[in-house]
Design an enzyme around this catalytic site. Sequence first.
Site, PDB file in Angstrom:
ATOM      1  N   GLU A   1       8.234  18.346 -24.952  1.00  0.00           N
ATOM      2  CA  GLU A   1       7.872  18.702 -23.679  1.00  0.00           C
ATOM      3  C   GLU A   1       8.450  20.126 -23.270  1.00  0.00           C
ATOM      4  OE1 GLU A   1       5.141  17.321 -22.032  1.00  0.00           O
ATOM      5  OE2 GLU A   1       5.109  15.292 -22.770  1.00  0.00           O
TER       6      GLU A   1
ATOM      7  N   ASN B   1      -1.369  18.864 -20.390  1.00  0.00           N
ATOM      8  CA  ASN B   1      -1.732  17.841 -21.231  1.00  0.00           C
ATOM      9  C   ASN B   1      -1.865  18.482 -22.569  1.00  0.00           C
ATOM     10  OD1 ASN B   1      -1.763  15.801 -19.263  1.00  0.00           O
ATOM     11  ND2 ASN B   1      -4.069  16.216 -19.028  1.00  0.00           N
TER      12      ASN B   1
ATOM     13  N   ARG C   1      -4.308  21.579 -13.508  1.00  0.00           N
ATOM     14  CA  ARG C   1      -3.105  20.552 -13.994  1.00  0.00           C
ATOM     15  C   ARG C   1      -3.161  20.210 -15.505  1.00  0.00           C
ATOM     16  NH1 ARG C   1       0.200  16.008 -10.709  1.00  0.00           N
ATOM     17  NH2 ARG C   1       1.634  15.250 -12.378  1.00  0.00           N
TER      18      ARG C   1
ATOM     19  N   LYS D   1       2.768  11.594 -11.238  1.00  0.00           N
ATOM     20  CA  LYS D   1       1.791  10.690 -11.874  1.00  0.00           C
ATOM     21  C   LYS D   1       3.015   9.402 -12.322  1.00  0.00           C
ATOM     22  CE  LYS D   1      -1.155  13.562 -14.556  1.00  0.00           C
ATOM     23  NZ  LYS D   1      -1.256  14.116 -16.151  1.00  0.00           N
TER      24      LYS D   1
ATOM     25  N   HIS E   1      -1.502  11.152 -27.711  1.00  0.00           N
ATOM     26  CA  HIS E   1      -1.616   9.901 -27.209  1.00  0.00           C
ATOM     27  C   HIS E   1      -2.505   9.022 -28.139  1.00  0.00           C
ATOM     28  CE1 HIS E   1      -1.360  10.658 -22.511  1.00  0.00           C
ATOM     29  NE2 HIS E   1      -0.170  10.477 -23.218  1.00  0.00           N
TER      30      HIS E   1
ATOM     31  N   GLU F   1      -4.850  16.855 -10.647  1.00  0.00           N
ATOM     32  CA  GLU F   1      -5.489  16.971 -11.912  1.00  0.00           C
ATOM     33  C   GLU F   1      -7.039  17.084 -11.874  1.00  0.00           C
ATOM     34  OE1 GLU F   1      -3.252  15.893 -15.520  1.00  0.00           O
ATOM     35  OE2 GLU F   1      -5.274  15.027 -16.161  1.00  0.00           O
TER      36      GLU F   1
ATOM     37  N   LYS G   1       6.555  23.343 -13.680  1.00  0.00           N
ATOM     38  CA  LYS G   1       5.805  22.211 -13.380  1.00  0.00           C
ATOM     39  C   LYS G   1       5.301  22.093 -11.918  1.00  0.00           C
ATOM     40  CE  LYS G   1       4.547  17.619 -14.143  1.00  0.00           C
ATOM     41  NZ  LYS G   1       4.560  16.400 -14.762  1.00  0.00           N
TER      42      LYS G   1
ATOM     43  N   ARG H   1       0.815  -1.158  -0.125  1.00  0.00           N
ATOM     44  CA  ARG H   1       0.083  -0.125  -0.217  1.00  0.00           C
ATOM     45  C   ARG H   1       0.841   1.136  -0.146  1.00  0.00           C
ATOM     46  NH1 ARG H   1      -3.426  -2.885   3.603  1.00  0.00           N
ATOM     47  NH2 ARG H   1      -4.982  -3.500   2.336  1.00  0.00           N
TER      48      ARG H   1
ATOM     49  N   HIS I   1       7.076   9.206 -27.123  1.00  0.00           N
ATOM     50  CA  HIS I   1       5.992  10.121 -26.584  1.00  0.00           C
ATOM     51  C   HIS I   1       6.209  11.386 -26.933  1.00  0.00           C
ATOM     52  CE1 HIS I   1       3.123  11.425 -23.747  1.00  0.00           C
ATOM     53  NE2 HIS I   1       3.911  12.444 -22.820  1.00  0.00           N
TER      54      HIS I   1
ATOM     55  N   HIS J   1      -1.361  16.403 -25.832  1.00  0.00           N
ATOM     56  CA  HIS J   1      -1.412  15.233 -25.522  1.00  0.00           C
ATOM     57  C   HIS J   1      -2.651  14.341 -25.798  1.00  0.00           C
ATOM     58  CE1 HIS J   1       1.877  16.121 -22.951  1.00  0.00           C
ATOM     59  NE2 HIS J   1       1.881  15.077 -22.418  1.00  0.00           N
TER      60      HIS J   1
HETATM   61  N1  GLY Z   1       2.662  15.085 -17.895  1.00  0.00           N
HETATM   62  C1  GLY Z   1       1.609  15.566 -17.232  1.00  0.00           C
HETATM   63  C2  GLY Z   1       1.435  15.860 -15.871  1.00  0.00           C
HETATM   64  O1  GLY Z   1       2.305  15.381 -15.360  1.00  0.00           O
HETATM   65  O2  GLY Z   1       0.591  16.147 -15.492  1.00  0.00           O
END
Ligand code: GLY
Length: 361
Positions: free
Chosen positions: A185, A245, A241, A143, A252, A237, A227, A121, A264, A248
Amino acid sequence: MEKILVKTPMKTYPIVFEEDFSALENLIKEQNLSQRKMCIIADQNTAKLYGKMVTQQLERVASAVYFYDFPAGEIFKNLESISRFYRFFQENRFDRKTIIVALGGGVCGDMAGFAAATYLRGIAFIQIPTTLLSQVDSSVGGKTGVDFNGTKNIIGAFYQPELVYINTKTLQTLPKREFAAGMAEVIKYGCIVSRDFFDFLQAKKQDIKNMNDDILCEMIRQCCLFKADVVSKDEKESGLREILNFGHTIGHGIETKMDFQLLHGECVGIGMLAVLELSRKRGDVTKEEVEEVKNLLEYFGLPLFVENISVENIYEQLFLDKKVKENKIGFVLPKGIGKVYRTSDVKKQEILEAIEFVVKA
Ligand code: GLY
């Protein structure tokens, strides 16, 4: 160089910038993480390059150091790999005090972080990102996760590391294509939060390409500041946040439909161009601004389009993205360079035309 603190409800932790691995020992002591079992997880390429160096550093502070490596590549970012990690953890009797050390790029960090988030956990983990993309984006913000059944990052957890240790010298061994993918990025931050940063990238593009240490450090640090600020305001998010994206959603879709043959970051670059064109048609971005981004991506050798792929197929894939809510696709759209807004109010025709812009028949 000064540390950056990421402050989230889950955890406050530092991002540090170094030019080798020698500060690891003291930082681990400072974070009260010494005298514990530590397990380095790295893909086989990174293991060869830096495994020994990092092991030697950790041996000074850990009660024991373990090493687990796995084959490199996005195709291994899955639950089968995680299962193998767990087995290794169990076989070596890792307990709640054991620390996982993710050494490598985004795939490694996301998977090692996810394994750390879920084993017993949750056990502590440290990020040591060695690619540009992971240094400016994926190692910061918690993430973690894996791809599943053809969809990117659909299984995962928000789980913050104890420390992000960036050794910028690792970029010297990074293949050019990987470096370029990271630049997508980096350029993204210019598009979403700062015209000034975008101008900096344009002005310093030659130094960046020539791997000028000072400029690279300044650039990476600035990305981490952006960031950290966004993640500190919206860890999980639920709103802001989402701006990270940018590019993305379509990116994606392309990445998955190209069976992960493109990196990516390459797909994010293409995805950014698609939504820039969408916004140009909405009157929010000028043709010149689209050209500016396109030229910068091209300068760093990033692909600007894909071939042999159906626009409809990419469109259908967008509905499997984790950003879909109530069957509506979430988009981050630009207003000029340096500002974006979030919306799911985008017509099918607009999306199809945006994809067409980056797909060559
Ligand atoms: N890569 C996008 C984020 O970390 O929210």
